[in-house]
Design an enzyme around this catalytic site. Structure first.
Site, mmCIF file in Angstrom:
data_model
loop_
_atom_site.group_PDB
_atom_site.id
_atom_site.type_symbol
_atom_site.label_atom_id
_atom_site.label_comp_id
_atom_site.label_asym_id
_atom_site.label_seq_id
_atom_site.Cartn_x
_atom_site.Cartn_y
_atom_site.Cartn_z
ATOM 1 N N ASP A 116 38.724 34.817 38.282
ATOM 2 C CA ASP A 116 39.980 34.919 37.544
ATOM 3 C C ASP A 116 40.736 33.608 37.718
ATOM 4 O OD1 ASP A 116 42.370 35.455 36.370
ATOM 5 O OD2 ASP A 116 42.823 37.255 37.543
ATOM 6 N N SER B 38 36.492 19.551 27.198
ATOM 7 C CA SER B 38 37.802 19.109 26.743
ATOM 8 C C SER B 38 37.881 19.329 25.240
ATOM 9 C CB SER B 38 38.017 17.638 27.115
ATOM 10 O OG SER B 38 39.291 17.190 26.682
ATOM 11 N N TYR C 168 48.461 24.422 24.365
ATOM 12 C CA TYR C 168 47.026 24.241 24.631
ATOM 13 C C TYR C 168 46.675 22.765 24.580
ATOM 14 C CZ TYR C 168 42.019 24.151 23.559
ATOM 15 O OH TYR C 168 40.680 23.868 23.539
ATOM 16 N N LYS D 166 44.210 19.321 27.233
ATOM 17 C CA LYS D 166 42.854 18.780 27.144
ATOM 18 C C LYS D 166 42.768 17.353 27.673
ATOM 19 C CE LYS D 166 41.432 21.916 26.938
ATOM 20 N NZ LYS D 166 40.267 22.628 27.523
#
Length: 369
Positions: free
Chosen positions: A78, A159, A193, A220
């Site tokens: 997790d 990535s 994100y 990323k």
């Protein structure tokens, strides 16, 4: 197959025999991770599918067993809690004495903004901090494997070209630099994100929300910087074994990992969405090609100095990571010679990688993790 899929890479032909090798793939129960696990298992590797949900993982493993792939095992992981990543590493090492391939595939995308108990937003914990801990805790077994004859130990970090949309030079001096909520963006959850560099010039970015949500990439970007810094630390280590371990970051390409999402399936839109994106997006099976190339291709080991710490575009093309705002429009192939601008870019990326590493390390020390 999608316009960004490889027409030359064939995993059955190009992945070497992996019999006797052990791989660990995070997020391996679906999408690119599941396809990666399957490609590796087909070539003989024992694969640990590290995932949070036991039921989903066991269902995914059952599908692989249906096609004769018996050496796939669930490992509970997790990533929303770095302590669990530490526990998972210990569990793995209680079962295995070797680890040839470690693939950080799992990531969260569209998530509500949430600061977790340790004071860092969920997306950065899952996409960066917990993978950092997992690798750190697995170093003993990575080193043990690398010390053996004919070993080939690699860490692959997934990535995205979204990192190229970060404008300017984002600071990683404090953990708060990872907590931008992107509330000024048109699509905050997606911006987190790939996240914008709003902390550099907040007033200017907030005035232009259209470009703010396009200046993506922080989540990323940290993956690229982490892989590069990890490789630098391995390669420059005084330890006789660590320089044999290499780390690489990869861009999987435009892959359809969303048409089967529950929120799409519930509306019975999966066939339609899949049909609409199919001319442009690769299926997960092909979207995993760049990952398995980075993890197994003989040329990567043969030219370790060239590929180590590098960033691969599909499939197997070594390109320069770039933080300029519009660099997503093109790719810079890595060449043997560097100009003044490229040398300066490398210096800045190295500096940010060190800064990010030190900040995460300090944070984990403060939390006793």
């Amino acid at each position: 197959m999608g316009i960004f899929s490889s027409k030359t890479f064939n995993p059955e032909r190009d992945i070497p025999d992996l019999t006797g090798k052990v791989a660990l793939v995070t997020g391996g129960n679906a999408g690119i991770g599941h396809a990666t696990a399957e490609h590796l298992a087909r070539r003989g590797a024992k694969v640990y599918m590290a995932a949070r949900n036991k039921e989903k993982a066991e269902a995914a493993i059952a599908k692989l067993k249906e096609v004769g792939l018996e050496q796939v095992v669930w490992l509970e992981l997790d990533l929303s809690d770095p302590r669990n990543a530490k526990t998972a590493a210990k569990e793995f090492m209680s079962k295995e004495s070797r680890l040839d391939i470690l693939i950080h595939n799992a990531a969260v995308l569209f998530e509500p903004y949430e600061i977790l108990a340790d004071g860092v937003q969920r997306i950065m914990v899952v996409n960066l901090i917990s993978p950092f801990v997992l690798t750190r805790e697995l170093v003993p077994v990575l080193k043990n494997t690398a010390s053996q004859p004919e070993s080939d130990v690699r860490v692959v970090v997934i990535s995205s070209d979204g990192h190229k949309l970060v404008g300017g030079k984002h600071s990683f001096a404090t953990i708060e630099d990872l907590n931008d909520d992107c509330s000024y963006s048109w699509i905050p959850s997606f911006a987190r994100y790939c996240m914008s560099a709003a902390r550099l010039q907040p007033d200017a970015y907030k005035r232009d929300a259209l470009f703010t949500h396009l200046l993506l990439g922080l989540s990323k970007l940290t993956n690229v910087l982490y892989a590069s810094e990890l490789n630098r630390r391995f390669s420059s280590s005084a330890d006789p074994v660590e320089p044999k371990i290499m780390a690489i970051s990869v861009h999987p390409g435009f892959v359809d990992t969303f048409s089967q999402k529950p929120e799409i399936s519930r509306l019975h839109l999966s066939p339609l969405v899949g049909f609409m994106v199919s001319p442009f997006a690769a299926a997960p099976e092909h979207g995993a090609y760049n990952t398995v190339f980075a993890a197994t291709a003989p040329v990567v080991r043969k030219e370790q100095e060239k590929y180590g710490g590098g960033y691969l575009a599909p499939v197997g093309r070594l390109v320069r990571p770039d933080g300029s705002s519009w660099s997503w429009l093109w790719e810079k192939e890595v060449t043997d010679s560097k100009g003044k601008e490229e040398i300066e870019e490398d210096r800045e990326l190295d500096e940010r990688g060190r800064e990010l590493w030190d900040t995460v390390e300090k944070f984990l020390k403060e939390k006793g993790i």
